[in-house]
Design a protein around this motif. Structure first.
Motif, PDB file in Angstrom:
ATOM      1  N   GLY A  76      -4.177   3.726  -2.607  1.00 22.20           N
ATOM      2  CA  GLY A  76      -3.422   2.947  -3.624  1.00 22.20           C
ATOM      3  C   GLY A  76      -2.345   1.875  -3.568  1.00 22.20           C
ATOM      4  N   HIS A  77      -2.519   0.351  -4.582  1.00 23.05           N
ATOM      5  CA  HIS A  77      -1.968  -0.585  -4.393  1.00 23.05           C
ATOM      6  C   HIS A  77      -0.943  -0.118  -4.821  1.00 23.05           C
ATOM      7  CE1 HIS A  77      -4.651  -2.192  -1.929  1.00 23.05           C
ATOM      8  NE2 HIS A  77      -3.659  -2.577  -0.724  1.00 23.05           N
ATOM      9  N   MET A  78       0.905  -0.480  -4.833  1.00 18.63           N
ATOM     10  CA  MET A  78       1.821  -0.392  -5.511  1.00 18.63           C
ATOM     11  C   MET A  78       2.818  -1.351  -5.965  1.00 18.63           C
ATOM     12  SD  MET A  78       4.498   2.371  -3.981  1.00 18.63           S
ATOM     13  CE  MET A  78       4.264   2.302  -2.402  1.00 18.63           C
ATOM     14  N   VAL A  79       3.061  -1.889  -7.672  1.00 17.24           N
ATOM     15  CA  VAL A  79       3.102  -2.709  -7.559  1.00 17.24           C
ATOM     16  C   VAL A  79       4.847  -2.809  -8.345  1.00 17.24           C
ATOM     17  CG1 VAL A  79       2.989  -5.991  -9.734  1.00 17.24           C
ATOM     18  CG2 VAL A  79       1.190  -4.467  -7.664  1.00 17.24           C
ATOM     19  N   LEU A 102       0.989  -0.456   0.156  1.00 15.74           N
ATOM     20  CA  LEU A 102       0.011   0.109  -0.145  1.00 15.74           C
ATOM     21  C   LEU A 102       1.372   0.710   0.277  1.00 15.74           C
ATOM     22  CD1 LEU A 102      -3.634   0.637   0.441  1.00 15.74           C
ATOM     23  CD2 LEU A 102      -2.633   1.034   2.582  1.00 15.74           C
ATOM     24  N   ASN A 103       0.295   2.012  -0.841  1.00 13.88           N
ATOM     25  CA  ASN A 103       0.883   3.990  -0.513  1.00 13.88           C
ATOM     26  C   ASN A 103       1.391   4.030   0.127  1.00 13.88           C
ATOM     27  OD1 ASN A 103      -1.247   4.861  -1.540  1.00 13.88           O
ATOM     28  ND2 ASN A 103      -0.599   5.560  -3.346  1.00 13.88           N
ATOM     29  N   PRO A 104       2.044   4.912   1.115  1.00 11.37           N
ATOM     30  CA  PRO A 104       1.873   5.759   2.111  1.00 11.37           C
ATOM     31  C   PRO A 104       0.598   6.370   2.582  1.00 11.37           C
ATOM     32  CG  PRO A 104       4.236   6.059   0.926  1.00 11.37           C
ATOM     33  CD  PRO A 104       3.426   5.665  -0.007  1.00 11.37           C
ATOM     34  N   GLU A 105       0.003   7.190   1.432  1.00 12.07           N
ATOM     35  CA  GLU A 105      -1.642   8.009   0.898  1.00 12.07           C
ATOM     36  C   GLU A 105      -2.527   6.578   1.102  1.00 12.07           C
ATOM     37  OE1 GLU A 105       1.607   9.816  -0.673  1.00 12.07           O
ATOM     38  OE2 GLU A 105       0.579   8.067  -1.218  1.00 12.07           O
ATOM     39  N   GLY A 106      -2.538   5.613   1.356  1.00 14.10           N
ATOM     40  CA  GLY A 106      -3.445   4.594   1.670  1.00 14.10           C
ATOM     41  C   GLY A 106      -4.444   4.628   0.525  1.00 14.10           C
ATOM     42  N   LEU A 125      18.488  -6.247 -15.975  1.00 15.95           N
ATOM     43  CA  LEU A 125      16.573  -6.220 -15.544  1.00 15.95           C
ATOM     44  C   LEU A 125      16.058  -4.931 -15.604  1.00 15.95           C
ATOM     45  CD1 LEU A 125      16.282  -8.735 -12.408  1.00 15.95           C
ATOM     46  CD2 LEU A 125      15.071  -9.466 -15.198  1.00 15.95           C
ATOM     47  N   ASP A 126      14.628  -3.961 -15.823  1.00 15.65           N
ATOM     48  CA  ASP A 126      14.511  -3.002 -15.782  1.00 15.65           C
ATOM     49  C   ASP A 126      13.448  -2.903 -14.872  1.00 15.65           C
ATOM     50  OD1 ASP A 126      15.756  -1.517 -17.670  1.00 15.65           O
ATOM     51  OD2 ASP A 126      14.537  -2.085 -19.399  1.00 15.65           O
ATOM     52  N   THR A 127      13.375  -2.240 -14.193  1.00 15.64           N
ATOM     53  CA  THR A 127      12.277  -1.589 -12.935  1.00 15.64           C
ATOM     54  C   THR A 127      10.850  -0.760 -13.207  1.00 15.64           C
ATOM     55  OG1 THR A 127      13.963  -1.599 -11.218  1.00 15.64           O
ATOM     56  CG2 THR A 127      11.542  -1.032 -10.378  1.00 15.64           C
ATOM     57  N   LYS A 128       9.863  -1.882 -13.112  1.00 11.19           N
ATOM     58  CA  LYS A 128       9.147  -0.876 -13.545  1.00 11.19           C
ATOM     59  C   LYS A 128       7.594  -1.368 -12.982  1.00 11.19           C
ATOM     60  CE  LYS A 128       4.867  -1.922 -16.874  1.00 11.19           C
ATOM     61  NZ  LYS A 128       3.914  -2.246 -17.663  1.00 11.19           N
ATOM     62  N   TYR A 129       7.487   0.322 -12.372  1.00 11.04           N
ATOM     63  CA  TYR A 129       6.595   0.526 -11.362  1.00 11.04           C
ATOM     64  C   TYR A 129       4.780   0.213 -11.894  1.00 11.04           C
ATOM     65  CZ  TYR A 129       3.197   4.260  -8.790  1.00 11.04           C
ATOM     66  OH  TYR A 129       2.618   4.676  -7.948  1.00 11.04           O
ATOM     67  N   THR A 130       3.788  -0.434 -10.816  1.00  9.07           N
ATOM     68  CA  THR A 130       2.313   0.140 -11.216  1.00  9.07           C
ATOM     69  C   THR A 130       1.646   0.164  -9.858  1.00  9.07           C
ATOM     70  OG1 THR A 130       3.112  -2.187 -13.454  1.00  9.07           O
ATOM     71  CG2 THR A 130       0.636  -1.611 -12.231  1.00  9.07           C
ATOM     72  N   LEU A 131       0.876   1.365 -10.854  1.00 14.22           N
ATOM     73  CA  LEU A 131      -0.038   1.034  -9.221  1.00 14.22           C
ATOM     74  C   LEU A 131      -1.337   1.106  -9.446  1.00 14.22           C
ATOM     75  CD1 LEU A 131      -0.846   3.087  -6.622  1.00 14.22           C
ATOM     76  CD2 LEU A 131      -1.429   5.316  -7.992  1.00 14.22           C
ATOM     77  N   ILE A 132      -1.846   0.384  -8.268  1.00 14.54           N
ATOM     78  CA  ILE A 132      -3.423   0.116  -8.368  1.00 14.54           C
ATOM     79  C   ILE A 132      -4.295   0.927  -7.339  1.00 14.54           C
ATOM     80  CG2 ILE A 132      -4.640  -1.901  -8.375  1.00 14.54           C
ATOM     81  CD1 ILE A 132      -2.632  -4.133  -8.682  1.00 14.54           C
TER      82      ILE A 132
END
Length: 489
Positions: free
Chosen positions: A143-146, A137-141, A479-486
């Motif tokens: 969304g979820h960070m993948v 969970l992101n700090p603000e609550g 490897l490349d790092t990918k961030y997704t917000l849900i």
């Protein structure tokens, strides 16, 4: 079987073509290059000499295979690397002899390289299944960070002549483990071991196009179009700082991920309280391994004035007892340098130091006759303005200078544009810890003359390069790092 018959048998097994899209093919126009045994000057094999068009065909093959290889299960990729490791162990004597024939190092050292190079296959076979990400969970609550990892993509490798197996496995293994396809350009001076290794990969079931090999005598001409092609996503180079700098400029056009393992000028610091038996043993490893032709070779022996005379005497006695000859001969410690240019450069550095006051304690001469041999050499009282304290030697020459205080030792050790590795000998634990903090190098050996290990991150700082090979860090170069917000619904 006679030695000559065994050598011929090993050489006959090596393919002569380029390996592109899973096929061994001749170079465009049938052009070939000769591979020479530096111990004799004789041509031992002729192989395909790739053109610009051949290089682009190899990249085409890597690009075509990329998606399917990236989608291959990590366990499958890892098990292929493990099979390659096992088969390499079965054929270690053949690979060791092949390396000695084309590069010149003594057979005992070639066997050591087979063991070392093989460990990258075993290590990254295990790392392939440990590629991971995170979820939270992101700090603000809100969304979820993948956070996930994905293969960088098609990669181009340019390897040096001095470790023809280990430099190939150190790059190929993490790339394959990460899911990247490869074009590798082995050095024109020592291409046979890399070619034999790729034959081994083919034998254990490597899919077509995943690894492609293009030896060439026109390196910059063939490499340039590959690096400039927008389909390429990764460049890894091991070699001189000057060439690495030029390659980085080329790579900037496509914003390529780069790994650069470049030159070194390693300090070897011996404090007054050092165990001299260990220091001398460490000096033999750090300086004369691979005939001094290693980026990790100790270049500057910085010895406390209280033990300098004894240290100099002991190393000179050990070096004077070295046996010089063809690496296939029993008992040989020092083989040939790679070519005539290497001999001339080594002698220039020695004569420059002697002209500026250094004393020859043993060696110091070109060895006449067939092959490219230089006598293993120890120089004492090397002055601060000698070129061999500033330039990478790449030969069997050990030069000694002295210091009086710890601060002076640190200043002398760090007085270089390079920062690959350093070696320190002291029995004072606190001093050793201070050296870890103060010496500006990417690696350090404390009371040892050998630091390389597949499980450790290999690489330097400053003009010695960027990126790391080996260790847990090594696979992340591919490897490349990918961030997704849900969003939270």
């Amino acid at each position: 079987m006679t030695n000559a018959t065994l050598e011929a048998s090993v050489l006959d097994k090596v393919e002569t073509g380029l390996f592109i899209a899973g096929e061994w093919v001749p170079a465009e126009g049938g052009k070939t290059l000769a591979v020479v045994d530096p111990a004799t000057g004789d041509t031992i094999k002729e192989i395909a000499d790739a053109s610009v068009a051949d290089g682009l065909k190899a990249l085409d093959a890597a690009v075509a295979a990329q998606d399917e290889w990236a989608a291959t299960a990590p366990r499958v990729r890892g098990e292929l690397l493990r099979r390659a490791f096992d088969l390499l162990q079965e054929r270690k004597e053949e690979f060791a002899l092949l390396m000695t024939l084309e590069m010149g190092k003594p057979l005992a050292e070639a066997r050591g390289e087979v063991a070392y190079g093989g460990e990258f296959l075993r290590w990254f076979s295990e790392e392939a299944v440990r590629i991971s990400g995170r979820y939270g969970l992101n700090p603000e609550g809100t969304g979820h960070m993948v956070v996930s990892q994905r293969p960088v993509g098609p990669s181009f490798f340019i390897t040096p002549w001095n470790f023809p197996l280990a430099m190939a496995t150190r790059k190929i293994a993490p790339a394959l483990a990460a899911g990247c396809t490869v074009v590798i350009k082995p050095p024109a001076l020592t291409p046979l071991t890399t070619i034999a290794f790729v034959q081994l990969l083919e034998e254990v079931g490597l899919p077509k196009g995943v690894v492609n090999v293009i030896a060439t005598s026109t390196s910059s001409a063939v490499s340039g179009p590959i690096i400039e092609d927008p389909r390429l996503r990764k460049l890894s180079f091991t070699g001189s700082t000057g060439v690495g700098r030029a390659l980085m400029k080329q790579a900037a056009t496509g914003i390529l991920r780069t790994s650069m393992e470049l030159g070194g000028n390693a300090p070897f610091v011996v404090f007054g309280d050092a165990d001299l038996d260990k220091a001398v043993d460490g000096a033999m490893l750090a300086k004369f391994r691979n005939i001094g032709q290693a980026c990790t070779a100790a270049n500057r022996f910085i010895v406390h004035e209280s033990v300098a005379a004894e240290f100099s005497k002991r190393v000179a006695e050990r070096v004077a007892g070295f046996s010089v000859g063809r690496g296939t001969e029993d008992g040989v410690n020092i083989g040939p340098l790679i070519d005539d240019k290497a001999v001339a450069t080594t002698d220039e550095l020695v004569q420059d130091a002697v002209g500026k006051g250094a004393k020859i304690l043993t060696g110091g001469t070109v060895i006449d006759g067939a092959g490219t041999f230089y006598a293993p050499t120890v120089l004492g009282d090397v002055s601060a303005d000698a070129r061999l304290l500033k330039e990478e030697i790449f030969g069997p020459v050990l030069g000694i200078t002295t210091f009086s205080t710890e601060d002076e030792a640190v200043r002398l050790a760090n007085d270089t544009e390079y920062g690959l590795v350093s070696y320190v000998f002291t029995q004072d634990l606190a001093r050793g810890q201070r050296m870890i903090e103060k010496l500006a190098t990417g690696m350090m050996g404390l009371n040892t003359g050998l630091v390389s290990n597949a499980a450790a991150p290999f690489g330097g700082i400053k003009q010695s390069g960027i990126g790391r090979e080996g260790g847990a860090e090594g696979i992340h170069e591919y490897l490349d790092t990918k961030y997704t917000l849900i969003p939270v619904s």
